[in-house]
Design a protein around this motif. Structure first.
Motif, PDB file in Angstrom:
ATOM      1  N   LEU A 249       0.848  -1.476  -0.094  1.00 13.72           N
ATOM      2  CA  LEU A 249       0.081   0.052  -0.190  1.00 13.72           C
ATOM      3  C   LEU A 249       0.809   1.264   0.089  1.00 13.72           C
ATOM      4  CD1 LEU A 249      -2.695  -1.016   2.727  1.00 13.72           C
ATOM      5  CD2 LEU A 249      -2.912  -1.038   0.207  1.00 13.72           C
ATOM      6  N   PRO A 250       0.597   2.187  -0.949  1.00  9.07           N
ATOM      7  CA  PRO A 250       1.294   3.280  -0.823  1.00  9.07           C
ATOM      8  C   PRO A 250       1.128   4.445   0.539  1.00  9.07           C
ATOM      9  CG  PRO A 250      -0.093   3.393  -2.708  1.00  9.07           C
ATOM     10  CD  PRO A 250      -0.609   2.230  -1.870  1.00  9.07           C
ATOM     11  N   ASP A 251       2.556   4.630   1.028  1.00 14.53           N
ATOM     12  CA  ASP A 251       2.396   5.393   1.978  1.00 14.53           C
ATOM     13  C   ASP A 251       2.195   4.867   3.363  1.00 14.53           C
ATOM     14  OD1 ASP A 251       2.835   7.679   0.638  1.00 14.53           O
ATOM     15  OD2 ASP A 251       0.820   8.522   0.421  1.00 14.53           O
ATOM     16  N   ILE A 252       1.950   3.441   3.548  1.00 15.27           N
ATOM     17  CA  ILE A 252       1.809   2.692   4.527  1.00 15.27           C
ATOM     18  C   ILE A 252       3.014   1.864   4.852  1.00 15.27           C
ATOM     19  CG2 ILE A 252       0.460   0.714   5.706  1.00 15.27           C
ATOM     20  CD1 ILE A 252      -1.343   3.513   5.225  1.00 15.27           C
ATOM     21  N   VAL A 253       3.468   1.999   6.003  1.00 12.60           N
ATOM     22  CA  VAL A 253       4.608   1.221   6.520  1.00 12.60           C
ATOM     23  C   VAL A 253       4.524   0.225   7.640  1.00 12.60           C
ATOM     24  CG1 VAL A 253       6.326   2.711   5.485  1.00 12.60           C
ATOM     25  CG2 VAL A 253       5.580   3.003   7.890  1.00 12.60           C
ATOM     26  N   TYR A 254       5.182  -0.716   7.713  1.00  7.13           N
ATOM     27  CA  TYR A 254       4.830  -1.488   9.089  1.00  7.13           C
ATOM     28  C   TYR A 254       5.830  -2.337   9.867  1.00  7.13           C
ATOM     29  CZ  TYR A 254       5.529  -5.139   5.232  1.00  7.13           C
ATOM     30  OH  TYR A 254       5.957  -5.780   4.379  1.00  7.13           O
ATOM     31  N   SER A 255       5.751  -2.649  10.660  1.00  3.68           N
ATOM     32  CA  SER A 255       6.752  -3.638  11.529  1.00  3.68           C
ATOM     33  C   SER A 255       6.239  -4.659  12.093  1.00  3.68           C
ATOM     34  CB  SER A 255       7.499  -2.754  12.695  1.00  3.68           C
ATOM     35  OG  SER A 255       6.414  -2.375  13.713  1.00  3.68           O
ATOM     36  N   GLU A 256       7.261  -5.697  12.059  1.00  9.51           N
ATOM     37  CA  GLU A 256       6.635  -7.304  12.287  1.00  9.51           C
ATOM     38  C   GLU A 256       6.075  -7.249  13.777  1.00  9.51           C
ATOM     39  OE1 GLU A 256       8.536 -11.761  12.739  1.00  9.51           O
ATOM     40  OE2 GLU A 256       8.845 -10.395  10.880  1.00  9.51           O
ATOM     41  N   LEU A 257       5.141  -7.747  14.146  1.00  7.91           N
ATOM     42  CA  LEU A 257       4.629  -8.164  15.478  1.00  7.91           C
ATOM     43  C   LEU A 257       5.006  -9.750  16.017  1.00  7.91           C
ATOM     44  CD1 LEU A 257       1.511  -6.535  16.276  1.00  7.91           C
ATOM     45  CD2 LEU A 257       3.567  -6.331  17.533  1.00  7.91           C
ATOM     46  N   PHE A 258       4.121 -10.509  15.364  1.00  7.48           N
ATOM     47  CA  PHE A 258       4.072 -11.947  15.903  1.00  7.48           C
ATOM     48  C   PHE A 258       3.552 -12.868  14.471  1.00  7.48           C
ATOM     49  CE2 PHE A 258       0.691 -10.094  17.927  1.00  7.48           C
ATOM     50  CZ  PHE A 258      -0.448 -10.628  17.264  1.00  7.48           C
ATOM     51  N   TRP A 259       3.800 -13.941  14.708  1.00  9.27           N
ATOM     52  CA  TRP A 259       3.045 -15.199  13.927  1.00  9.27           C
ATOM     53  C   TRP A 259       2.173 -16.121  14.583  1.00  9.27           C
ATOM     54  CZ3 TRP A 259       4.718 -15.674   8.529  1.00  9.27           C
ATOM     55  CH2 TRP A 259       5.849 -14.741   7.870  1.00  9.27           C
ATOM     56  N   LEU A 260       1.040 -16.436  14.065  1.00  3.10           N
ATOM     57  CA  LEU A 260       0.178 -17.257  14.281  1.00  3.10           C
ATOM     58  C   LEU A 260      -0.309 -18.416  13.205  1.00  3.10           C
ATOM     59  CD1 LEU A 260      -2.503 -14.926  16.145  1.00  3.10           C
ATOM     60  CD2 LEU A 260      -0.679 -16.422  17.093  1.00  3.10           C
ATOM     61  N   PRO A 261      -0.325 -19.604  13.718  1.00  2.00           N
ATOM     62  CA  PRO A 261      -0.982 -20.478  12.799  1.00  2.00           C
ATOM     63  C   PRO A 261      -2.310 -20.099  12.049  1.00  2.00           C
ATOM     64  CG  PRO A 261      -1.123 -21.322  14.985  1.00  2.00           C
ATOM     65  CD  PRO A 261      -0.424 -19.878  15.029  1.00  2.00           C
ATOM     66  N   THR A 262      -2.501 -20.734  10.839  1.00  2.00           N
ATOM     67  CA  THR A 262      -3.805 -20.300  10.248  1.00  2.00           C
ATOM     68  C   THR A 262      -4.480 -21.653   9.993  1.00  2.00           C
ATOM     69  OG1 THR A 262      -2.989 -18.421   9.028  1.00  2.00           O
ATOM     70  CG2 THR A 262      -4.844 -19.409   8.247  1.00  2.00           C
ATOM     71  N   TYR A 263      -5.779 -21.637  10.413  1.00  2.00           N
ATOM     72  CA  TYR A 263      -6.619 -22.719  10.306  1.00  2.00           C
ATOM     73  C   TYR A 263      -7.881 -22.592   9.521  1.00  2.00           C
ATOM     74  CZ  TYR A 263      -4.316 -24.084  14.746  1.00  2.00           C
ATOM     75  OH  TYR A 263      -3.460 -24.288  15.690  1.00  2.00           O
ATOM     76  N   MET A 264      -8.488 -23.674   8.927  1.00  3.88           N
ATOM     77  CA  MET A 264      -9.575 -23.626   8.166  1.00  3.88           C
ATOM     78  C   MET A 264     -10.723 -23.788   9.241  1.00  3.88           C
ATOM     79  SD  MET A 264      -9.081 -22.785   5.317  1.00  3.88           S
ATOM     80  CE  MET A 264     -10.706 -22.744   4.452  1.00  3.88           C
ATOM     81  N   ILE A 265     -11.473 -22.803   9.170  1.00  2.00           N
ATOM     82  CA  ILE A 265     -12.657 -22.952  10.429  1.00  2.00           C
ATOM     83  C   ILE A 265     -13.947 -23.484   9.380  1.00  2.00           C
ATOM     84  CG2 ILE A 265     -14.118 -21.531  12.086  1.00  2.00           C
ATOM     85  CD1 ILE A 265     -11.048 -21.532  12.397  1.00  2.00           C
ATOM     86  N   ALA A 266     -14.590 -24.538  10.121  1.00  2.00           N
ATOM     87  CA  ALA A 266     -16.025 -25.090   9.808  1.00  2.00           C
ATOM     88  C   ALA A 266     -16.845 -25.587  10.814  1.00  2.00           C
ATOM     89  CB  ALA A 266     -15.422 -26.316   8.869  1.00  2.00           C
ATOM     90  N   GLN A 267     -17.894 -25.997  10.431  1.00  2.00           N
ATOM     91  CA  GLN A 267     -18.808 -26.531  11.697  1.00  2.00           C
ATOM     92  C   GLN A 267     -18.217 -27.760  12.155  1.00  2.00           C
ATOM     93  OE1 GLN A 267     -22.527 -28.527  10.240  1.00  2.00           O
ATOM     94  NE2 GLN A 267     -23.671 -27.070  11.653  1.00  2.00           N
ATOM     95  N   LYS A 268     -18.158 -27.827  13.426  1.00  2.00           N
ATOM     96  CA  LYS A 268     -17.712 -28.806  14.286  1.00  2.00           C
ATOM     97  C   LYS A 268     -17.518 -30.257  13.866  1.00  2.00           C
ATOM     98  CE  LYS A 268     -21.126 -29.270  18.056  1.00  2.00           C
ATOM     99  NZ  LYS A 268     -21.225 -29.069  19.451  1.00  2.00           N
TER     100      LYS A 268
END
Length: 290
Positions: free
Chosen positions: A156-175
């Motif tokens: 994104l133009p003009d938007i900068v960032y710094s790293e915070l942390f990582w989290l695992p990504t899951y697929m969410i579905a009905q139980k």
């Protein structure tokens, strides 16, 4: 009248001796005498009289001037102190944005707790908005900083960032979905699934690209916001990818599974490079030290 002259007068009154006052001010007695004389000329009053022992004594007019100047000078010093704090970011206001459905999380809560401890005079304002609205607010200067995914802001133009942390990504579905609990699902196994995603989102675009790369076009049911998406997931009307700090992950009606091709989520602090609120740097510094 200058603040320097105020200081000269106040010091002279405290010492009631021109020689002692000049020494305390690290200046010559003649220079101090000229300054006091200039002040008397400006105010058209006599401030001091000398007794036989060369001690000074305030006149009635001098006493009045001193009492008022003492208050003015103290207020001036207080103002300078406050301005310095604002300049250094020790006081002020910091507006922090979070994505819809995203919880604070252990890591960032620890950062904010430490930030509040270090900078108690900085007012913290927390807001929750959609991905699109957070970006708009950052670009318009209505938001100082936001906790977002790196993939949402990386180009994104003009938007900068710094790293915070990582989290695992899951697929969410009905139980009771047959894939819930698995950690080795291939994305190709999802070709017959219905995906539920918010329209006009970088997260949605990333999922579409992953599916296309795997050789199929995903069947996507688009919803207006995360709240609607959560309802569809709970009803078993589709699946969607989210990290472990998302509200959908903790619903009693949903379950999760891992997909090999879906990378972990990188969270960042994002801000507009033209936003010069010094508290932004202080929050980044706090995060770096945690």
């Amino acid at each position: 009248m200058t603040t320097q002259q105020m200081n000269y007068l106040i010091t002279t009154v405290e010492c009631l001796n021109m020689t002692e006052a000049a020494e305390k001010l690290n200046m010559t007695q003649s220079a101090l005498s000229r300054s006091i004389s200039a002040l008397e000329t400006e105010l058209s009053v006599q401030l001091f009289v000398r007794d036989k022992g060369k001690r000074l004594r305030l006149t009635a007019e001098g006493t009045t001037v001193y009492k008022h100047l003492l208050k003015i000078y103290k207020d001036f010093e207080t103002m300078l102190s406050q301005v310095d704090k604002v300049k250094k970011g020790l006081t002020g206001r910091l507006v922090i944005g979070f994505m819809d459905g995203q919880m604070l999380g252990t890591e960032f809560k620890a950062i904010l707790d430490r930030f509040c401890e270090l900078y108690p005079e900085i007012e913290m304002v927390l807001v929750r908005e959609t991905e699109k609205e957070l970006i708009r607010m950052l670009q318009k200067g209505k938001l100082d900083i936001a906790v977002m995914l790196q993939l949402q802001v990386h180009d994104l133009p003009d938007i900068v960032y710094s790293e915070l942390f990582w989290l695992p990504t899951y697929m969410i579905a009905q139980k009771d979905h047959p894939m819930v609990g698995r950690d080795d699902v291939s994305i190709k196994e999802l070709k017959d699934e219905t995906f539920v995603y918010v329209e006009d989102s970088e997260v949605t675009r990333r999922m579409v690209n992953l599916c296309l790369k795997a050789g199929f076009t995903p069947n996507i049911h688009y919803v207006k916001d995360v709240q609607a998406q959560s309802l569809y997931l709970e009803l078993g009307k589709g699946i969607a990818g989210y990290n472990a700090y998302h509200s959908c992950y903790y619903s009693p009606n949903t379950g999760a599974f891992r997909v090999n091709e879906i990378a972990d989520a990188e969270f960042v602090l994002a801000w507009n490079k033209n936003n010069y609120n010094p508290a932004i740097a202080l929050l980044n510094k706090t995060a770096d030290e945690m």
